[in-house]
Structure formats: structure tokens, C-alpha cells
Enzyme design. Structure first.
Site, mmCIF file in Angstrom:
data_model
loop_
_atom_site.group_PDB
_atom_site.id
_atom_site.type_symbol
_atom_site.label_atom_id
_atom_site.label_comp_id
_atom_site.label_asym_id
_atom_site.label_seq_id
_atom_site.Cartn_x
_atom_site.Cartn_y
_atom_site.Cartn_z
ATOM 1 N N LYS A 196 21.458 60.552 107.146
ATOM 2 C CA LYS A 196 20.251 60.179 106.404
ATOM 3 C C LYS A 196 19.420 61.427 106.093
ATOM 4 O O LYS A 196 19.000 61.642 104.973
ATOM 5 C CB LYS A 196 19.458 59.176 107.247
ATOM 6 N N GLU A 202 24.384 68.109 114.958
ATOM 7 C CA GLU A 202 25.770 67.746 115.305
ATOM 8 C C GLU A 202 26.587 67.525 114.027
ATOM 9 O O GLU A 202 27.700 68.041 113.867
ATOM 10 C CB GLU A 202 25.804 66.449 116.133
ATOM 11 N N GLY A 254 18.213 54.427 110.284
ATOM 12 C CA GLY A 254 19.577 54.863 110.600
ATOM 13 C C GLY A 254 20.412 53.769 111.261
ATOM 14 O O GLY A 254 21.541 53.487 110.852
ATOM 15 N N ARG A 255 19.861 53.120 112.277
ATOM 16 C CA ARG A 255 20.645 52.132 113.028
ATOM 17 C C ARG A 255 20.764 50.792 112.309
ATOM 18 O O ARG A 255 21.372 49.864 112.831
ATOM 19 C CB ARG A 255 20.050 51.956 114.428
ATOM 20 N N GLU A 340 17.226 52.108 121.089
ATOM 21 C CA GLU A 340 16.451 53.033 120.253
ATOM 22 C C GLU A 340 15.310 52.266 119.570
ATOM 23 O O GLU A 340 14.277 52.829 119.258
ATOM 24 C CB GLU A 340 17.355 53.712 119.210
ATOM 25 N N HIS A 371 38.181 43.351 135.546
ATOM 26 C CA HIS A 371 38.903 44.109 136.566
ATOM 27 C C HIS A 371 38.178 45.408 136.886
ATOM 28 O O HIS A 371 38.788 46.347 137.415
ATOM 29 C CB HIS A 371 40.328 44.370 136.089
ATOM 30 N N LYS A 500 15.948 67.160 121.466
ATOM 31 C CA LYS A 500 16.468 67.929 120.319
ATOM 32 C C LYS A 500 15.748 69.272 120.226
ATOM 33 O O LYS A 500 16.368 70.313 120.027
ATOM 34 C CB LYS A 500 16.205 67.169 119.011
#
Ligand code: F6P
Length: 535
Positions: A196, A202, A254-255, A340, A371, A500
Site C-alpha cells: 500500500k 521488508e 491493509g488488512r 492489529e 495431537h 519499525k
């Protein structure tokens, strides 16, 4: 507002959930909600009529309806960033006029969607080629909301794939891109840079590495790179031709962005028609959320059950347990969506929250989880509300026996969590196996299940694009309703900033360019350790 609910909670602490079914033979029906053929059962919880009424009252008093309507109509409900919140418009491109800053946003949404369709069709048909011919592989480079949604959905809908293979690179750890690029042809791979902001360290680091790899291998980044972003100036600077850039606006968080350009890899994988069905599923949930009365409203009831378990009962985590291997990334996706959005300590007006913020969300698909961590869910001292998701049918008719076992396990877990096993029942089982005396007593206690542990089940016919769209929109609105009730802004994420900033300042410290002595003792020692191996 919370006092009445906490009193109701106190009155139910020792009540056996099972007794609720004995008192009301139609409880399963009365405490569930349907949207078409999708069914949400919350009857295996402590909710009864009075608790549900009190929760609905909380919803009313929190002005959920006004906030919902403000969201859908483009109100600036993300106050801390001064933005509207309109991801819902992305899944309703043909809706009526919707004004943001005086301009109708629908034509732009339609135009971008059409461009995405033309691009993905050209890629899928082989008309759009790389330096070495037909594109065989697509890599989406992004992180957070620019990765988790499409990565989760592409995997979830793998039975519908008929396009190039899709890969996802998010972590700045070089291992991620290195492992992904191995075996790919730089002349027949398309790289999608999804960001965005187009500044995320990253993503940009991975994008530069991918471009170097492509150039070194004879590929053509001009043809084989696309971008998904709100920052056209930055995609230009990177050198991506404008006809391969798919833009969106800052009113898409973003999400919440999988419904638009960030969903391009999904569209490439399942085709434009499949993507349309996915949008239609989300839209169906929107219509339901806007129209259904609270008690029949799936996102609202899912939210109210969540509020009951977390803020009222104090169960601070929530397990999301899809009995569907292809939903293996769903809990990671929900972690960002929920944590978030609602992991905040202050309300919109800056005042401190007087109840817990949103819960810790975690989980793995069944039956694998059984399990591993289900031991703690059944017999640990904490209560962990569980949210099961399961399809009535799988995509492998030849493996119907597998699917029946899967479903039996899913239903058995919610049953076991509710019923538990008393000491007397444990004793009786051990006696039946021939144990007696001290040995029986010693062993029996370990075989007691407290039971009375709450769970909900979302069941649907099959995991199709339409159903996945409904599931995602369901959880988006659930998070929204919970956020409104808590009085927080679910659409900013200031909590990710400090780390950040410090990473940026630590980078030159690792190189030895900046001094380490102004750091705390622990950080200083860690830096010195790193330096000894990197001189
Ligand atoms: O799409 P972008 O701008 O690269 O951001 C990626 C992610 O980073 C965050 O801003 C948080 O670090 C998320 O909210 C977002 O989804």
C-alpha cells in the site's frame, strides 16, 4: 453497561451448559444464525435469553448501527488517520453512487477491477509473456495485509486453481526469497510487488532482490513486474510501467485489502469468474450485516459471543480451529485482522479502555491440533473459547471416508469440550477396564475433563470462493462490531511503529557505524554478540 453482564456471568459460573439443552429442546436452533446455507451455531456457550438480551442491549447502546452505516456510506470513521473505511465498496463495484471527498468512487473501482481482469486473463491465456515465454509462476512480494490475505486465500481455494503457480514472499529473512526463487525461471516468472505504502522495508528489500535475480537470469523486469499500491509516484520510481500498476485509495486498510488489487494473485490463480464469486460472497455478508436484526445477524452474534468470552468472562485468548487443511493460514490471517485492529489500549477519544482489548487469536487446522495443543484446551486450567469451522463436503469425492472422519472429529471436539468427563465417569470407565483400589483412584483423576468449555461452530456446504468471501467478511464485521463496542478505532495500527523506528536506528549500529553505548545493556550485549560473528 458492563456491570449487568458481569452479574450475569457470576450467576452462570457453575451452571452446566448441558443443562441448557435439557431445559430447551430447541436450543441448537434458537442459539444459531444462518445466512443462506451457512450456519453459525453458538449454542455450546453459556449464552441464554437474558445474556443474549444484555449483549444486544450493549450493542444498541454502543451505536453499532450508526457506526456501521457511517462505514458503508464513507464516513471518516478512521479518525486518527482522517480516513473513510470502504473496503466493502471494493466487493460492490456496481453499487450506487458513493461519494468520498465529493467524488463517486464506484467508477474507479470498476475500472481497476476490469484492468485486473484483463491483466490476469492475458497472463493466464499466455498472451502476456516473459522474456522466456509463457509465465509459469507468480510471486507476490508483500507483508501483513499485502500478503496474509492472498496467501491464505490462494491456498484455501487450491481446488479452483487453473492459472500459473502462485508463491508468496513476505519475510525480510533472506531465507524466504532465496528458497522461493530456487527452481523458478527468471524469464517466465511474474513478480507482483504488493505494498500500500510502497515503502515497507521488508517488501522493498525483497523486491530489489527479486529484480536483481530476474535481471541476472535474463528476465525482463519491465515486462515481468507489476505493482499494487496507493503510491503511484513510488511505483514509477521503481520503474514499473503504469499499465502494470493497480492502484487503490487510502480508504482501504491493509488488512482489509484482499478485495481489490491486493487480491490480484488470487484472481490470477482462480480466474476472474472465481474472483467475482469471492466478491459476491463478501457482498452477501455485507447485505446481511446491514439488514438482519441483531439476534439474527451473524457478524453481530459472533462479535457478541466474543465480547462475552473475552471482556465479560475474562478468557483472554480465542482459538480458531478450521477443520480444513487448506485453511492452514486462516488463523495467521485472523491474527492480523483481529489483533492489529482491536489490540488497542485507548478509545477513539484517547481515554483508557476499562475492559480488556481484543483477544489473542491463535490456532491450527484440525485434526492436527488435536495431537498437539488440544490437551491444554481440554484439561488445562485456562478456558479457551474455540471457534470451529468446517465444510459438510470436501473437494475429494474419492476420499469421502477422510472427510467423514474429519467432520466426526470436529463435532466430537465441541461435544467433548462441553460435556467433559466427571470423576465418577472416569472411575466407571477404569473399573470396566479392570482397575481397582488405589491404582484406580490414582489414575482416575488424570482422566477427568472439566467440560463446560465453550465453543462455536461455523458450518457451510463446501469451501468455495463464495463461501470464503462470506467467511472473511463475517470476521471483518465481527472485528468491527467488537471495536465499536470497545469504543476504539479498529482501523489504525500505531502499535507497529515503535519497533519499525528502532529497527531503522539499529541497522547502522549492527554495521558498527553508529555507537552501541546509548542502548540498554541487553540490546548492547546482543549487538556485540552479532558483531563478533560479522566482522
Ligand atoms: O502494504 P504495506 O504498506 O507494505 O504495509 C504492510 C503492512 O504493514 C503494516 O502497516 C503494519 O506493519 C500493516 O498494517 C500492513 O498490512
Amino acid at each position: 453497561m458492563w456491570t449487568a453482564l458481569k452479574d450475569l456471568r457470576s450467576a452462570t459460573v457453575t451452571r452446566r451448559m448441558r443443562s441448557l439443552f435439557e431445559e430447551n429442546p430447541t436450543r441448537a436452533r434458537d442459539f444459531s444464525v444462518s445466512l443462506g446455507d451457512m450456519h453459525f451455531d453458538y449454542s455450546k456457550t453459556q449464552l441464554d435469553d437474558s445474556i443474549r438480551s444484555a449483549l444486544i442491549d450493549l450493542c444498541e447502546r454502543s451505536n453499532v448501527a450508526q457506526r456501521r452505516d457511517a462505514m458503508f456510506s464513507g464516513g471518516e470513521i478512521n479518525q486518527t488517520e482522517g480516513r473513510a473505511v470502504l473496503h466493502t465498496a471494493l466487493r460492490d463495484p456496481d453499487g450506487e453512487e458513493l461519494l468520498v471527498d465529493g467524488a463517486d468512487i464506484r467508477p474507479g473501482i470498476r475500472q481497476t477491477l476490469d484492468r485486473m481482469k484483463a491483466f490476469s486473463q492475458a497472463l493466464r491465456s499466455g498472451e502476456l509473456v516473459g522474456a522466456g515465454g509463457r509465465i509459469t509462476d507468480v510471486i507476490n512480494i508483500g507483508i501483513g495485509g499485502s500478503d496474509l490475505g492472498p496467501a491464505m486465500a490462494v491456498l484455501a481455494l487450491s481446488p479452483y486453481h487453473d492459472g500459473p503457480r502462485c508463491h508468496f514472499v513476505s519475510n525480510v529473512d533472506g531465507a524466504h526469497i532465496s528458497d522461493t526463487l530456487k527452481g523458478l525461471d527468471p524469464q517466465r516468472t511474474l513478480v507482483i510487488v504488493a505494498s500500500k505504502s510502497f515503502t515497507t522495508i521488508e517488501t522493498m528489500t525483497n523486491a530489489f532482490t527479486a529484480r536483481d535475480w530476474m535481471r541476472a537470469g535474463g528476465g525482463d523486469p519491465k515486462r515481468q513486474f507489476a505493482a499494487l499500491s496507493t503510491a503511484m509516484d513510488k511505483t514509477d520510481d521503481f520503474g514499473i510501467p503504469q499499465d502494470q500498476v493497480f492502484g487503490f485509495e487510502d480508504w482501504v486498510g491493509g488488512r482489509y485489502s484482499i478485495w481489490g488489487p491486493i487480491g490480484l494473485s488470487l484472481m490470477i490463480a482462480i480466474g476472474p469468474d472465481g474472483f467475482d464469486q469471492f466478491l459476491a460472497g463478501g457482498r452477501a455478508m455485507d447485505e446481511h450485516f446491514r439488514a438482519a436484526p441483531w439476534g439474527q445477524n451473524m457478524p453481530v452474534m459472533l462479535a457478541l459471543v466474543g465480547i462475552w468470552h473475552n471482556q465479560v468472562c475474562g478468557h483472554g485468548t480465542r482459538a480458531v480451529l478450521p477443520y480444513d487443511q487448506r485453511l492452514i493460514r486462516l488463523s495467521a490471517y485472523f491474527q492480523q485482522l483481529e489483533m492489529e485492529s482491536n489490540g488497542k489500549q485507548v478509545r477513539v477519544d484517547g481515554s483508557a479502555l476499562d475492559v480488556s482489548s481484543g483477544p489473542v487469536v491463535w490456532g491450527e487446522p484440525g485434526t492436527n491440533g488435536q495431537h498437539a495443543f488440544f490437551q491444554l484446551i481440554h484439561q488445562g486450567t485456562r478456558v479457551i473459547p474455540c471457534e470451529f469451522l468446517v465444510a459438510a463436503r470436501g473437494h475429494e469425492p474419492e476420499l469421502q471416508a477422510h472427510h467423514k472422519l474429519l467432520v466426526a472429529n470436529c463435532f466430537a471436539q465441541s461435544e467433548a469440550l462441553m460435556l467433559g468427563r466427571s470423576l465418577d465417569q472416569a472411575r466407571a470407565r477404569m473399573q470396566a477396564k479392570g482397575l481397582t483400589g488405589e491404582e484406580l483412584e490414582r489414575q482416575a483423576r488424570h482422566r477427568v475433563f472439566p467440560g463446560n468449555r465453550p465453543s462455536t461452530t461455523l458450518i457451510y456446504p463446501m469451501l468455495t470462493p463464495d463461501i470464503l468471501g462470506r467467511i472473511i467478511a463475517l470476521y471483518e464485521h465481527r472485528v468491527f462490531v467488537e471495536g465499536v463496542i470497545l469504543g476504539i478505532n479498529s482501523f489504525d495500527q500505531w502499535g507497529v511503529e515503535l519497533g519499525k523506528e528502532l529497527a531503522v536506528s539499529l541497522h547502522p549500529v549492527l554495521d558498527g557505524c553508529d555507537s552501541v553505548t546509548d542502548k540498554d545493556g541487553s540490546t548492547e550485549a546482543l549487538v556485540r554478540y552479532f558483531r563478533t560473528f560479522n566482522t
